[in-house]
Design a protein around this motif. Structure first.
Motif, short mmCIF file in Angstrom:
data_model
loop_
_atom_site.label_atom_id
_atom_site.label_comp_id
_atom_site.label_asym_id
_atom_site.label_seq_id
_atom_site.Cartn_x
_atom_site.Cartn_y
_atom_site.Cartn_z
N ILE A 45 20.61 -12.19 -10.60
CA ILE A 45 19.99 -11.16 -9.76
C ILE A 45 20.83 -10.89 -8.52
O ILE A 45 21.05 -9.73 -8.14
N SER A 46 21.35 -11.93 -7.89
CA SER A 46 22.16 -11.70 -6.69
C SER A 46 23.46 -10.99 -7.02
O SER A 46 24.00 -10.24 -6.20
N SER A 47 23.96 -11.16 -8.23
CA SER A 47 25.18 -10.47 -8.65
C SER A 47 24.92 -9.00 -8.95
O SER A 47 25.74 -8.14 -8.62
N TYR A 48 23.80 -8.71 -9.57
CA TYR A 48 23.50 -7.33 -9.98
C TYR A 48 22.83 -6.51 -8.89
O TYR A 48 23.17 -5.34 -8.67
N MET A 49 21.85 -7.09 -8.20
CA MET A 49 21.04 -6.31 -7.28
C MET A 49 21.74 -5.97 -5.97
O MET A 49 21.18 -5.32 -5.10
N THR A 50 22.98 -6.45 -5.83
CA THR A 50 23.78 -6.06 -4.68
C THR A 50 24.68 -4.87 -5.02
O THR A 50 25.33 -4.33 -4.13
N VAL A 51 24.74 -4.48 -6.30
CA VAL A 51 25.41 -3.24 -6.68
C VAL A 51 24.55 -2.08 -6.16
O VAL A 51 23.32 -2.08 -6.35
N PRO A 52 25.14 -1.09 -5.49
CA PRO A 52 24.33 -0.04 -4.84
C PRO A 52 23.30 0.63 -5.74
O PRO A 52 22.16 0.85 -5.32
N ALA A 53 23.67 0.93 -6.98
CA ALA A 53 22.72 1.63 -7.86
C ALA A 53 21.50 0.76 -8.15
O ALA A 53 20.36 1.27 -8.18
N TYR A 54 21.71 -0.55 -8.36
CA TYR A 54 20.58 -1.43 -8.63
C TYR A 54 19.76 -1.69 -7.36
O TYR A 54 18.54 -1.80 -7.42
N ALA A 55 20.44 -1.78 -6.22
CA ALA A 55 19.71 -1.95 -4.97
C ALA A 55 18.79 -0.75 -4.73
O ALA A 55 17.62 -0.91 -4.36
N ALA A 56 19.30 0.46 -4.99
CA ALA A 56 18.49 1.66 -4.82
C ALA A 56 17.35 1.71 -5.84
O ALA A 56 16.24 2.15 -5.53
N PHE A 57 17.63 1.24 -7.06
CA PHE A 57 16.60 1.20 -8.10
C PHE A 57 15.42 0.35 -7.65
O PHE A 57 14.25 0.76 -7.75
N HIS A 58 15.71 -0.82 -7.12
CA HIS A 58 14.62 -1.72 -6.74
C HIS A 58 13.97 -1.30 -5.42
O HIS A 58 12.80 -1.62 -5.19
#
Length: 316
Positions: free
Chosen positions: A221-234
């Motif tokens: 999660i820390s690897s993926y959710m720091t990607v801008p698109a995933y951060a915006a998704f969540h």
């Protein structure tokens, strides 16, 4: 049960070692095999092999729209449609700045437009048209497939937020999403509408060692959710506040701190873990909430991965 997919190849296993398992999948109740493409196997070759071992539907989730030229992507699609006798679904998406720019030396610019333009080109090319067109993000002059598919190849878009979900509904055959909880599905489905297919890659860690599952989940999660698109998704899904400490630690270069900052409840929402029976039931919850095609992405537990695929089958 409807559709029930599995992500292959399994991590750390040779493509060729999958044959016996692939030949079992239909009898176990699986309907789909979907590939992924990051830094391991490419999205197309494993499916070409699987097409000779099974009659299941095959799909890419996803092939990036930047890392192959439009014509090359059309040719690979037509080839897989041919060898699979029309059982292939092309999933495309923008991918991420790391994969596109850092690893493939291609500028990651205007991802929404690039995905839209590639979709429009592919629909024309795969229909056998000779394409000469100036798209917003690239131009094509005089391309025509020599072996256009005999029947339509469905194209699905990787989509995380409203604009891409609406594009998928308007112009594609469906949307592929991931890193969402079962209770997030209705919000995604509302934007996509009820007609288009919704597929979701679902991360499953079949172990009753809760601490181990959460530790792996936090790292991912820390690897993926720091990607801008995933951060915006969540942020859109309502997890912005819960994710913020993790993102701040990551931005400061504190990777360990970022992992620790992922709340247990977020891990439990995004990573299915527990007994095999519990995991299977949770995947089915995604279906009940509006996912047409759940695609299990099996996470390593130390147990035999092939046995876990068998145990997670809808007919188990």
């Amino acid at each position: 049960m409807g559709r029930w997919g599995i992500t292959m190849p399994l991590v750390g296993t040779s493509v060729l070692e999958h044959r016996a398992l692939v030949e079992e999948l239909a009898g176990l109740g699986y309907t789909d095999i979907w590939s992924a493409e990051t830094a391991g196997h490419d999205a197309f070759t494993p499916l070409a092999l699987a097409s000779q071992w099974t009659d299941l539907r095959l799909g890419t989730a996803i092939a990036p729209v930047y890392t192959r030229g439009p014509a090359t992507l059309a040719m690979q699609t037509a080839t897989l449609a041919e060898v699979s006798h029309g059982r292939f679904v092309l999933g495309i998406g923008s991918s991420s700045p790391a994969i596109v720019q850092k690893w493939n030396a291609i500028p990651f610019e205007e991802p929404f437009k690039r995905t839209r333009d590639t979709l429009r080109f592919l629909k024309a090319a795969l229909a056998g048209e000779k394409v000469t067109h100036e798209y917003d993000t690239f131009s094509v002059s005089g391309f025509k497939l020599e072996n256009a598919p005999a029947q339509k190849v469905p194209i699905m878009l990787a989509a995380l937020r409203p604009n891409m979900l609406r594009l998928a509904a308007r112009e594609a055959d469906g949307a592929i999403t991931n890193w969402l909880g079962a209770d997030d599905v209705p919000k995604v489905r509302e934007e996509l509408g009820g007609e288009a297919e919704l597929a979701a890659r679902i991360f499953v860690c079949p172990t009753e060692d809760t601490d181990a599952a959460r530790a792996l989940g936090r790292m991912l999660i820390s690897s993926y959710m720091t990607v801008p698109a995933y951060a915006a998704f969540h942020e859109w899904l309502g997890r912005g506040e819960a994710m913020r400490p993790m993102q701040e630690a990551w931005a400061a270069g504190d990777r360990k701190g970022a992992n620790k900052a992922v709340p247990d409840e977020v891990v439990d929402q995004l990573i299915i873990h527990g007994s095999v029976d519990h995991c299977r039931a949770q995947v089915a919850k995604y279906q009940a909430n509006g996912v047409d095609t759940p695609i299990i992405a099996l996470l390593p537990t130390g147990a035999d991965q092939f046995d876990l695929v068998r145990a997670l089958a809808p007919g188990a």
